[in-house]
Motif scaffolding. Structure first.
Motif, PDB file in Angstrom:
ATOM      1  N   GLU A 129       0.871  -1.075  -0.127  1.00  0.00           N
ATOM      2  CA  GLU A 129      -0.025   0.096  -0.110  1.00  0.00           C
ATOM      3  C   GLU A 129       0.805   1.142   0.121  1.00  0.00           C
ATOM      4  OE1 GLU A 129      -3.327   2.263   2.931  1.00  0.00           O
ATOM      5  OE2 GLU A 129      -3.381  -0.036   2.721  1.00  0.00           O
ATOM      6  N   ARG A 130       0.446   2.290  -0.870  1.00  0.00           N
ATOM      7  CA  ARG A 130       1.152   3.565  -0.993  1.00  0.00           C
ATOM      8  C   ARG A 130       2.458   3.319  -1.603  1.00  0.00           C
ATOM      9  NH1 ARG A 130      -2.481   6.730   1.163  1.00  0.00           N
ATOM     10  NH2 ARG A 130      -3.475   6.178   2.952  1.00  0.00           N
ATOM     11  N   HIS A 131       3.077   2.384  -1.773  1.00  0.00           N
ATOM     12  CA  HIS A 131       4.229   2.075  -2.600  1.00  0.00           C
ATOM     13  C   HIS A 131       3.947   1.544  -4.073  1.00  0.00           C
ATOM     14  CE1 HIS A 131       7.299   2.447   0.602  1.00  0.00           C
ATOM     15  NE2 HIS A 131       6.400   2.465   1.460  1.00  0.00           N
ATOM     16  N   GLN A 189      -2.323   3.052  -4.681  1.00  0.00           N
ATOM     17  CA  GLN A 189      -3.097   4.108  -3.958  1.00  0.00           C
ATOM     18  C   GLN A 189      -4.534   3.590  -3.435  1.00  0.00           C
ATOM     19  OE1 GLN A 189      -1.952   6.907  -2.855  1.00  0.00           O
ATOM     20  NE2 GLN A 189      -3.638   7.478  -1.684  1.00  0.00           N
TER      21      GLN A 189
END
Length: 271
Positions: A29-31, A34
């Motif tokens: 997540e978030r890497h 999104q």
């Protein structure tokens, strides 16, 4: 030209990223992606109902119906009840809307609370079937037993809403997993968090059981205290709701009948 992929999943039933012996597997997540939270809960029922209404209104516009004509399809608490029955999920609310509308249109009526009540039991059975199809064999029995004990607890206390201490959910992995999975399947609905209780210490989360667990049961008429999650005084009433603790959950779980699916669907016998 930017290219986007949308991947939808059951939030608490999916593990998208793990680190095994230093080897990353999956998407982090978030890497790598999104997250977009499209859930509308009963914690802010007005926002959830408004969102569903805007969607319904736009579909009405496509069908050549003005705002007033769409509003005329409902009477009394009909629309709010429809949102409750659909768990606030637009897909389910719209599906139920079409089902209820086809039923009332044969009598030139409008959608009211009773029309939704009649179909709520059938809708609850569909949710059980979806749960059985999506869940793994080794967890399916536990989920069904979890539904059974929570529903029976609420029917016994004659209320649609209960609270669970947040510390218990934080410290007990198995019960936390059960509640979150039942949230995914819209069997229970989160109504509040960090809630203080009038007679117990600590902070609590408040949950409402699906209206398909009780709304269609004539035997409960006049004997069931339903907290209206859309009411302005709902949060205050939640502070007096019955509490489910780990000891009570364990006792209820041990007392469940062998054929849990039959007992779960034979709700009239419970009432």
């Amino acid at each position: 030209m930017p290219l986007y992929f949308k991947i939808a999943t059951l939030r608490h039933a999916s593990t998208l990223y793990v680190d095994r012996d230093g080897q990353p597997i999956g998407a982090q997540e978030r890497h790598d992606y999104q997250p977009i939270n499209i859930d509308y809960t009963f914690s802010d029922f007005k926002r959830t109902a408004d969102q569903n209404w805007q969607i319904l209104e736009q579909f009405g516009k496509k069908a050549g119906l003005g705002k007033g004509e769409v509003q005329f399809l409902f009477k009394g608490e009909g629309f709010n009840r429809l949102v409750m029955a659909g768990g606030g999920v637009p897909r389910d609310v719209l599906s139920l809307f079409l089902e209820v509308l086809s039923d009332v249109s044969t009598r030139d009526g409008r959608i009211g609370k009773d029309n939704v009540r009649i179909l709520s039991g059938t809708n609850f059975e569909r949710k059980i079937e979806e749960l059985k199809q999506d869940s793994k064999g080794d967890e399916q029995d536990d989920l069904l037993r979890g539904i059974y004990i929570i529903r029976n607890f609420c029917l016994d206390r004659k209320t649609n809403l209960f609270v669970v201490q947040e510390r218990m959910l934080q410290q007990n992995d198995s019960w936390r997993a059960l509640f979150y999975r039942l949230l995914d399947y819209r069997i229970i609905h989160q109504c509040a968090s960090a809630l203080t209780h009038k007679s117990q210490e600590g902070t609590f989360q408040a949950f409402a059981i699906d209206i398909g667990c009780y709304a269609h049961l004539r035997k409960l008429d006049g004997r069931f205290s339903e907290i209206d999650v859309s009411g302005s005084d709902a949060k205050e009433k939640m502070r007096s709701a019955p509490s489910l603790d780990a000891n009570r959950l364990n006792d209820l779980f041990k007392a469940t009948p062998p054929d849990i699916e039959e007992a779960l669907l034979n709700v009239e016998a419970v009432a």
